[in-house]
Design a protein around this motif. Structure first.
Motif, mmCIF file in Angstrom:
data_model
loop_
_atom_site.group_PDB
_atom_site.id
_atom_site.type_symbol
_atom_site.label_atom_id
_atom_site.label_comp_id
_atom_site.label_asym_id
_atom_site.label_seq_id
_atom_site.Cartn_x
_atom_site.Cartn_y
_atom_site.Cartn_z
ATOM 1 N N PRO A 88 8.944 -34.303 -3.677
ATOM 2 C CA PRO A 88 8.946 -34.613 -5.120
ATOM 3 C C PRO A 88 9.879 -33.727 -5.951
ATOM 4 C CG PRO A 88 7.040 -33.295 -4.593
ATOM 5 C CD PRO A 88 7.763 -33.506 -3.290
ATOM 6 N N VAL A 89 11.094 -33.589 -5.446
ATOM 7 C CA VAL A 89 12.055 -32.689 -6.088
ATOM 8 C C VAL A 89 13.370 -33.440 -6.249
ATOM 9 C CG1 VAL A 89 13.419 -30.608 -5.632
ATOM 10 C CG2 VAL A 89 10.972 -30.589 -5.173
ATOM 11 N N GLU A 90 13.963 -33.359 -7.447
ATOM 12 C CA GLU A 90 15.260 -33.992 -7.681
ATOM 13 C C GLU A 90 16.346 -32.935 -7.508
ATOM 14 O OE1 GLU A 90 14.814 -35.693 -11.619
ATOM 15 O OE2 GLU A 90 13.722 -37.400 -10.782
ATOM 16 N N CYS A 91 17.333 -33.238 -6.669
ATOM 17 C CA CYS A 91 18.459 -32.323 -6.447
ATOM 18 C C CYS A 91 19.612 -32.791 -7.327
ATOM 19 C CB CYS A 91 18.895 -32.372 -4.987
ATOM 20 S SG CYS A 91 17.642 -31.810 -3.833
ATOM 21 N N VAL A 92 20.087 -31.926 -8.213
ATOM 22 C CA VAL A 92 21.181 -32.299 -9.127
ATOM 23 C C VAL A 92 22.406 -31.428 -8.855
ATOM 24 C CG1 VAL A 92 21.934 -32.343 -11.552
ATOM 25 C CG2 VAL A 92 19.665 -33.212 -10.925
ATOM 26 N N VAL A 93 23.522 -32.088 -8.574
ATOM 27 C CA VAL A 93 24.800 -31.392 -8.411
ATOM 28 C C VAL A 93 25.653 -31.719 -9.627
ATOM 29 C CG1 VAL A 93 26.867 -31.124 -6.977
ATOM 30 C CG2 VAL A 93 24.661 -31.600 -5.890
ATOM 31 N N ARG A 94 26.313 -30.702 -10.175
ATOM 32 C CA ARG A 94 27.167 -30.910 -11.356
ATOM 33 C C ARG A 94 28.569 -30.370 -11.096
ATOM 34 N NH1 ARG A 94 23.577 -31.692 -15.831
ATOM 35 N NH2 ARG A 94 21.510 -30.881 -15.357
ATOM 36 N N PHE A 121 14.799 -30.113 -10.021
ATOM 37 C CA PHE A 121 13.817 -30.515 -11.028
ATOM 38 C C PHE A 121 12.615 -31.080 -10.290
ATOM 39 C CE2 PHE A 121 17.919 -30.664 -13.042
ATOM 40 C CZ PHE A 121 17.711 -30.214 -14.334
ATOM 41 N N LEU A 122 11.421 -30.788 -10.811
ATOM 42 C CA LEU A 122 10.215 -31.374 -10.226
ATOM 43 C C LEU A 122 10.128 -32.825 -10.687
ATOM 44 C CD1 LEU A 122 7.560 -31.014 -8.651
ATOM 45 C CD2 LEU A 122 6.482 -30.387 -10.825
ATOM 46 N N LYS A 123 9.875 -33.750 -9.732
ATOM 47 C CA LYS A 123 9.793 -35.170 -10.103
ATOM 48 C C LYS A 123 8.389 -35.429 -10.613
ATOM 49 C CE LYS A 123 10.542 -39.718 -8.067
ATOM 50 N NZ LYS A 123 11.151 -40.411 -9.191
ATOM 51 N N VAL A 138 9.090 -23.820 -2.321
ATOM 52 C CA VAL A 138 8.394 -23.286 -1.143
ATOM 53 C C VAL A 138 7.001 -22.786 -1.534
ATOM 54 C CG1 VAL A 138 8.527 -21.629 0.755
ATOM 55 C CG2 VAL A 138 10.625 -22.698 -0.125
ATOM 56 N N ALA A 139 6.910 -22.047 -2.651
ATOM 57 C CA ALA A 139 5.618 -21.459 -3.059
ATOM 58 C C ALA A 139 4.566 -22.537 -3.329
ATOM 59 C CB ALA A 139 5.815 -20.585 -4.300
ATOM 60 N N PHE A 140 4.983 -23.658 -3.912
ATOM 61 C CA PHE A 140 4.014 -24.720 -4.225
ATOM 62 C C PHE A 140 3.912 -25.771 -3.111
ATOM 63 C CE2 PHE A 140 5.092 -23.095 -8.524
ATOM 64 C CZ PHE A 140 3.813 -22.682 -8.887
ATOM 65 N N GLY A 141 4.645 -25.550 -2.020
ATOM 66 C CA GLY A 141 4.505 -26.425 -0.849
ATOM 67 C C GLY A 141 5.134 -27.803 -1.006
ATOM 68 N N TRP A 142 6.096 -27.949 -1.962
ATOM 69 C CA TRP A 142 6.764 -29.257 -2.097
ATOM 70 C C TRP A 142 7.699 -29.498 -0.919
ATOM 71 C CZ3 TRP A 142 7.516 -26.980 -7.478
ATOM 72 C CH2 TRP A 142 6.383 -27.258 -8.270
ATOM 73 N N GLY A 143 8.183 -28.409 -0.332
ATOM 74 C CA GLY A 143 9.062 -28.499 0.842
ATOM 75 C C GLY A 143 9.140 -27.122 1.478
ATOM 76 N N LEU A 178 19.879 -36.624 -6.526
ATOM 77 C CA LEU A 178 19.481 -37.185 -5.232
ATOM 78 C C LEU A 178 18.011 -36.895 -4.976
ATOM 79 C CD1 LEU A 178 22.440 -35.926 -2.971
ATOM 80 C CD2 LEU A 178 22.240 -38.159 -4.101
ATOM 81 N N GLU A 179 17.379 -37.785 -4.199
ATOM 82 C CA GLU A 179 16.002 -37.532 -3.729
ATOM 83 C C GLU A 179 16.002 -37.662 -2.215
ATOM 84 O OE1 GLU A 179 12.968 -39.898 -5.674
ATOM 85 O OE2 GLU A 179 14.071 -39.825 -7.562
ATOM 86 N N PHE A 180 15.315 -36.737 -1.578
ATOM 87 C CA PHE A 180 15.222 -36.748 -0.118
ATOM 88 C C PHE A 180 13.775 -36.940 0.321
ATOM 89 C CE2 PHE A 180 19.017 -34.343 -1.116
ATOM 90 C CZ PHE A 180 19.938 -34.795 -0.166
ATOM 91 N N GLY A 181 13.618 -37.379 1.586
ATOM 92 C CA GLY A 181 12.276 -37.503 2.147
ATOM 93 C C GLY A 181 12.314 -37.162 3.617
ATOM 94 N N VAL A 182 11.117 -37.108 4.196
ATOM 95 C CA VAL A 182 10.991 -36.767 5.611
ATOM 96 C C VAL A 182 10.678 -38.062 6.374
ATOM 97 C CG1 VAL A 182 9.787 -35.307 7.290
ATOM 98 C CG2 VAL A 182 10.048 -34.527 4.903
ATOM 99 N N PHE A 183 11.481 -38.354 7.393
ATOM 100 C CA PHE A 183 11.275 -39.558 8.220
ATOM 101 C C PHE A 183 10.236 -39.234 9.297
ATOM 102 C CE2 PHE A 183 13.143 -42.746 11.388
ATOM 103 C CZ PHE A 183 12.523 -43.825 10.778
#
Ligand code: ADP
Ligand code: UDP
Length: 237
Positions: A88-94, A121-123, A138-143, A178-183
């Motif tokens: 649940p994390v949005e990765c933003v590249v600028r 950013f947290l989604k 990492v601390a909140f266990g989102w990934g 971008l949004e990523f997930g685990v397959f």
């Protein structure tokens, strides 16, 4: 492959189960939202344009060695994808300053960022998608730290591939999300979508905005601009 029940209805896409436990169908709707879903409008052809645009980009990324969810286009508005457990994390590249970076730091829109920046950013619409940093993930266990490192590595690779792709057709890739997930095999895979809804694209010469900022800022001709980008890239619509 059979379409089964709706799993989730997001702001712009609906997600359906299939008879394959490892595959989902994404249905791109015409709904267009801004300001964390506070403003929603229907824009003709948007679902079709974004679905085909996304399929084109995901295949380019896959060809460049970036693992994506893309399996195959099913219809104008539907795509078959790998089922991911989304992080649940949005990765933003600028590459240039715009949007929330300009608001937050008061820098000039269009300032070239050297090097590019990577933000998280947290989604979470209810919290307004807050800005977070790597230790929060990492601390909140989102990934895990390893997943985060992979997401960052892949985001920067996407930036390299797409900056060149857009540059070749006279467009600046200003920023993107971008949004990523685990397959099911545990690997990190690029999910969701890449379309003018989730990136900023400016014409290199005129600096005309060709992305969702046309909707956010009420500039008009939103889908016409998306179609022009698709046309320049050779996306079959
Ligand atoms: P939102 O949830 O932001 O309103 P959308 O309308 O785009 O967004 O809804 C699509 C939803 O599907 C999002 O929550 C996204 O994280 C999720 N999603 C995208 N790709 C996949 C995938 N390959 N597997 C599982 N979920 C996905
Ligand atoms: N973005 C997105 N979904 C979001 C937030 C941002 O797709 O929920 C994209 C946005 O289109 C832009 C990039 O991420 O290309 C950076 O957005 P920014 O942080 O500047 O936020 P904005 O002010 O656009 O909401």
């Amino acid at each position: 492959m059979e379409k089964r029940e709706e799993l989730y209805r997001g702001k712009a896409k609906s997600v359906y189960k299939t008879d394959d436990a490892d595959r989902l169908i994404l249905l791109f709707r015409n709904d267009t939202s801004a300001f964390d879903g506070k403003r929603i409008e229907q824009l003709d052809r948007k679902g079709m344009v974004n679905n085909k645009f996304n399929a084109f980009i995901m295949q380019k990324l896959e060809a460049a060695g970036i693992p994506t969810q893309f399996d195959k286009l099913l219809a104008d508005n539907e795509v078959l994808v790998k089922k991911l457990d989304m992080i649940p994390v949005e990765c933003v590249v600028r590459n240039y300053a715009a949007g929330s970076l300009v608001k937050r730091l008061g820098v000039e829109e269009g300032l070239k960022l050297n090097p590019y920046t990577f933000e998280l950013f947290l989604k979470d619409d209810a919290k307004g998608d807050p800005f977070i940093n790597e230790s929060h993930v990492v601390a909140f266990g989102w990934g895990t730290a390893e997943q985060l490192a992979k997401m960052k590595e892949l985001s920067l690779k996407v930036n390299d591939v797409l900056s060149k792709l857009f540059d070749d057709v006279g467009l600046l890739l200003v920023d993107f999300k971008l949004e990523f997930g685990v397959f099911s095999d545990g690997s990190i895979v690029l999910g969701d979508e890449f379309s003018p809804d989730g990136c900023r694209l400016w014409d290199k010469d005129t600096k005309k905005k060709m992305d969702k900022d046309r909707f956010r800022q009420g500039l008009g001709d939103v889908i016409e601009a998306y179609e022009e980008v698709a046309h320049r890239l050779g996306v079959p619509l």
